[in-house]
Design an enzyme around this catalytic site. Structure first.
Site, PDB file in Angstrom:
ATOM      1  CG  ASP A 193      -1.605  -5.018   4.155  1.00  0.00           C
ATOM      2  OD1 ASP A 193      -2.099  -5.734   5.046  1.00  0.00           O
ATOM      3  OD2 ASP A 193      -0.992  -5.481   3.180  1.00  0.00           O
ATOM      4  CG  ASP A 224      -1.954 -12.177   1.423  1.00  0.00           C
ATOM      5  OD1 ASP A 224      -2.680 -11.280   0.965  1.00  0.00           O
ATOM      6  OD2 ASP A 224      -0.942 -11.958   2.107  1.00  0.00           O
TER       7      ASP A 224
HETATM    8  C1  GLA Z   1       0.166  -8.209   2.574  1.00  0.00           C
HETATM    9  C2  GLA Z   1      -1.151  -8.220   1.808  1.00  0.00           C
HETATM   10  C3  GLA Z   1      -0.884  -8.538   0.356  1.00  0.00           C
HETATM   11  C4  GLA Z   1       0.073  -7.522  -0.225  1.00  0.00           C
HETATM   12  C5  GLA Z   1       1.342  -7.467   0.594  1.00  0.00           C
HETATM   13  C6  GLA Z   1       2.234  -6.328   0.164  1.00  0.00           C
HETATM   14  O1  GLA Z   1       0.702  -9.470   2.635  1.00  0.00           O
HETATM   15  O2  GLA Z   1      -2.036  -9.144   2.362  1.00  0.00           O
HETATM   16  O3  GLA Z   1      -2.085  -8.558  -0.377  1.00  0.00           O
HETATM   17  O4  GLA Z   1      -0.550  -6.266  -0.242  1.00  0.00           O
HETATM   18  O5  GLA Z   1       1.079  -7.292   1.979  1.00  0.00           O
HETATM   19  O6  GLA Z   1       3.424  -6.285   0.868  1.00  0.00           O
END
Ligand code: GLA
Length: 718
Positions: A465, A530
């Site tokens: 990420d 997301d």
């Molecule tokens: C980001 C990612 C999510 C999740 C969160 C965890 O927002 O896009 O899918 O992994 O971080 O903190």
């Protein structure tokens, strides 16, 4: 095929259905003669060098049609350059900001897979400076990779002030640009605009690609193309740092496209003898519309860019991710319970998301401390990894290596390891700061930490990420940080993959914030958004499909009542949308009853039957969402033996006819039968009929409201 005619010094790059021609003119300038689709047939040279190089009218001194393959700054300044360099003046005199590039020599290399690379050396007649225009031709896949290499052959440092991977000169016309732009939870919204006279920019001014603009384009003449017809010029950048695509539509209708590093805050110093190679700009042209352009980009990414694991994975596994089920409330017992349910419904890869390390009980602390939290997993992660493996699944973990929470041991120990300007505020986003990848010790520290995590916990998959954009970009590397950050990420990923050849990686950046052909050379898939609301995802996934293949696009089925939008949708709709990519599950399986879990299992089993066609087939967008509020996509195997047709209605447009989905790529004389998840046969018809008359998208059910969806699997039966 690359053909060179020494008499006219003309190169013809002849691809399956396109060409690019260039020549060294009598002054030694290497100019573009033309590019575009060509009629299918034997690979014969197109340009002879007999026609004038510069078909554009000139208005006064403004040579609007200047078509140098590498446009330099110096003799003129009113066009966007590909390259701008400052040389130190003689004896401390005025610096010289003037480069002229003239043909010196060229070579053509052939790779074992048939790709050919043309490298044209260009020298400045006065300055000790050379550039190599590099064009690697994949004739079968119809894509050219273009990059520039430059070398300081002098004995004093030189400053490169602007540098693109390439400049393309398109035929005169009024052009439309199709691209994707967006933001968090709304990535990849497709945009189609008529290019105004002037320069239109798509860019990122962060240390990562971002989702404001995605680094690809599809260009067509105004009104001149649809999904299956018309000339389209397409391209994308293989770069994950600050980038710029510039579309310079001149008043005389010439169009120049520049792609590469963003000139914003750009600096590159080349020491004596030093060389720099830019990332590649991938480009091509086709005559079969936007789907045709996307298909070429998909095939190229699948065949030439996406990494190969050892052993190779013919299809991406079905993923489970704990984020929406557990958020930060992790425990061994809850994850084992989820893992057991996942395995029982057919999941193949189980990934624990954020919260397993350091003091990371919420997003305010712990980032940077890559040690398993004894509070959350008192016996470490190994018992979970072992159980996941025992259940027959691969084990995955979330990481966000480039970041640090100020409330972390790493930051307390090394407050200088972040991007900042001394004695100035450090702006936090999501309570975090960006590590300074200009420092080799930071990259080395992360290489160790990541290798340890993978090694000690038997990790097969990392969800990597990156959750913020740059602010206060102060680095020990100076302005070079805009490149160094992405180069550091590449080095870390490349190092990990070399050391752990079975490891696969997902690129995530708050969703689809770092998706490009550069990161896709080291990641097997990307987290698209997301936003897991199936109806919102239709537009997101459709925009992503303009450039990126379904195989790489990770899509989850989540809860009935969606966590981002609050909308309730049927399970079938959620699966129908998520099955358009690499399927994942994000629901809290512990909260579902046996009947519901059984439904999940049936959908996953169906997906496994169709996924080779979805992930590796040819994608036709039969109906775009914007056309009638419904999206219809077909995936068809190259041998036409199977196809998948996916229909999702997002809006109900009263009294608007949804036209039948005229299928493509089938064998006209063969008989096909269309089945649903439960092997119920809907229709039986010949390929020619399905292509000419089409399939009624609601299959006579009369149902056609928002959320109506259907996935049909067509098989050739005779
Ligand atoms: C980001 C990612 C999510 C999740 C969160 C965890 O927002 O896009 O899918 O992994 O971080 O903190």
């Amino acid at each position: 095929m690359i053909d060179f005619d020494p008499r006219t010094r003309t190169w013809n790059l002849v691809l399956a259905t396109s060409f690019h021609a260039l020549r060294a003119d009598p002054d030694g300038r290497v100019v573009c003669l033309g590019s575009g689709p060509r009629a299918v047939g034997p690979a014969l040279p197109i340009a002879s060098g007999a026609l004038p190089d510069d078909p554009f009218p000139r208005i006064g001194v403004d040579r609007q049609g200047r078509r140098d393959e590498v446009v330099t700054f110096g003799d003129h300044t009113w066009h966007e350059p590909t390259l701008k360099v400052s040389f130190p003046g003689a004896d401390g005199g005025l610096p010289i900001r003037d480069v002229r590039l003239r043909y010196a020599s060229h070579e053509i290399d052939r790779l074992a897979d048939g790709r050919e690379t043309l490298r044209i050396r260009l020298d400045d007649p006065v300055q000790p400076f050379s550039a190599w225009l590099c064009l690697r031709v994949d004739a079968t896949l119809d894509v050219i990779e273009r990059w520039l290499e430059i070398e300081n052959r002098g004995d004093r440092p030189i400053q490169v002030e602007q540098l693109s991977s390439g400049t393309l000169h398109l035929p005169a016309g009024r052009w439309e640009l199709l691209h994707a732009a967006g933001g968090w939870a709304a990535e990849f919204q497709s945009e189609r605009v008529r290019l105004p006279v002037g320069t239109t920019l798509l860019e990122s001014r962060s240390v990562h690609t971002g989702f404001v603009h995605h680094p690809f384009y599809l260009l067509s003449f105004e009104g001149g193309a649809d999904e299956s017809h018309g000339t389209v010029y397409f391209g994308q950048l293989a770069w994950s740092g600050s980038f710029r695509l510039a579309f310079e539509q001149r008043p005389n209708a010439a169009l120049h496209v520049h792609g590469g590093y963003s000139p914003f805050d750009f600096a590159l110093s080349l020491a004596p003898g030093e060389r720099h190679a830019t990332p590649a700009l991938l480009h091509g042209a086709c005559a079969d519309g936007f789907s045709g352009a996307s298909q070429r980009m998909h095939a190229f990414l699948r065949e030439r860019v996406l990494p190969r694991t050892d052993p190779p994975e013919p299809v991406r596994p079905v993923l489970y991710n704990s984020w929406e089920a557990s958020y930060f409330a992790l425990s061994l017992a809850s994850q084992i319970a989820l893992a057991k349910k996942s395995a029982a419904i057919g999941v193949e890869l189980f990934c624990v998301d954020d919260g397993w390390f350091g003091a990371r009980r919420n997003d305010t602390a712990g980032l940077g401390d890559w040690r398993v939290s004894p509070e959350v997993f008192p016996t470490g992660l190994r018992p979970l990894a072992d159980e996941v493996h025992r259940l027959g699944m691969k084990f995955g973990l979330w990481v966000e290596p480039e970041m640090v929470n100020p409330d972390s041991d790493l930051y307390r120990e090394h407050p200088d390891w972040v991007l900042h300007f001394p004695d100035r505020p450090r702006t936090e986003h999501r309570h975090q700061l960006i590590l300074d990848f200009g420092r080799p010790e930071v990259v080395a520290h992360l290489a160790d930490a990541l290798a340890r995590i993978v090694d000690e916990n038997a990790v097969d998959f990392l969800k990597w990420d990156m959750n913020r954009s740059a602010t206060e970009p102060g680095s020990v590397a100076g302005k070079a940080i805009w490149r160094r950050h992405a180069e550091g990420v590449y080095a870390l990923m490349d190092g990990l993959r070399r050391r752990f050849p079975r490891l696969s990686i997902e690129s995530c950046s708050s969703g689809g914030g770092r998706v490009d052909a550069g990161i896709l050379a080291r990641t097997d898939q990307f987290w698209t958004s997301d936003n897991t609301d199936a109806l919102a995802r239709v537009a997101i996934q459709e925009g992503a499909s303009l450039a990126y293949p379904a195989r790489a696009m990770c899509c989850w089925v989540t809860h009935e009542r969606n966590h981002q939008t609050g909308r309730r949708l049927e399970l079938a709709t959620r699966f129908d949308v998520a099955m358009r990519g690499a399927l994942g599950i994000g629901s809290d399986l512990s909260a579902l009853d046996d009947a519901e879990l059984d439904e999940y299992a049936k959908w996953i089993a169906f997906y496994k039957r169709i996924r080779n066609t979805v992930q590796n087939g040819i994608c036709h967008r039969l109906q775009r969402l914007e056309e009638a509020g419904t999206s219809i996509v077909e995936y068809v195997l190259p041998d036409a033996s199977e196809a998948v047709v996916s229909t999702v209605a997002v809006e109900r447009r009263i009294a608007q006819l949804v036209r039948p989905a005229r299928l493509r790529g089938l064998d006209p004389s063969a008989l096909y039968a269309a089945f649903d998840r439960d092997e119920r046969e809907y229709v039986r018809a010949r390929g020619a009929e399905l292509e000419a008359l089409g399939l009624d998208p609601n299959l006579g059910t009369g149902r056609y409201g928002p959320g109506y969806s259907r996935t049909l699997w067509l098989r050739r039966i005779g």
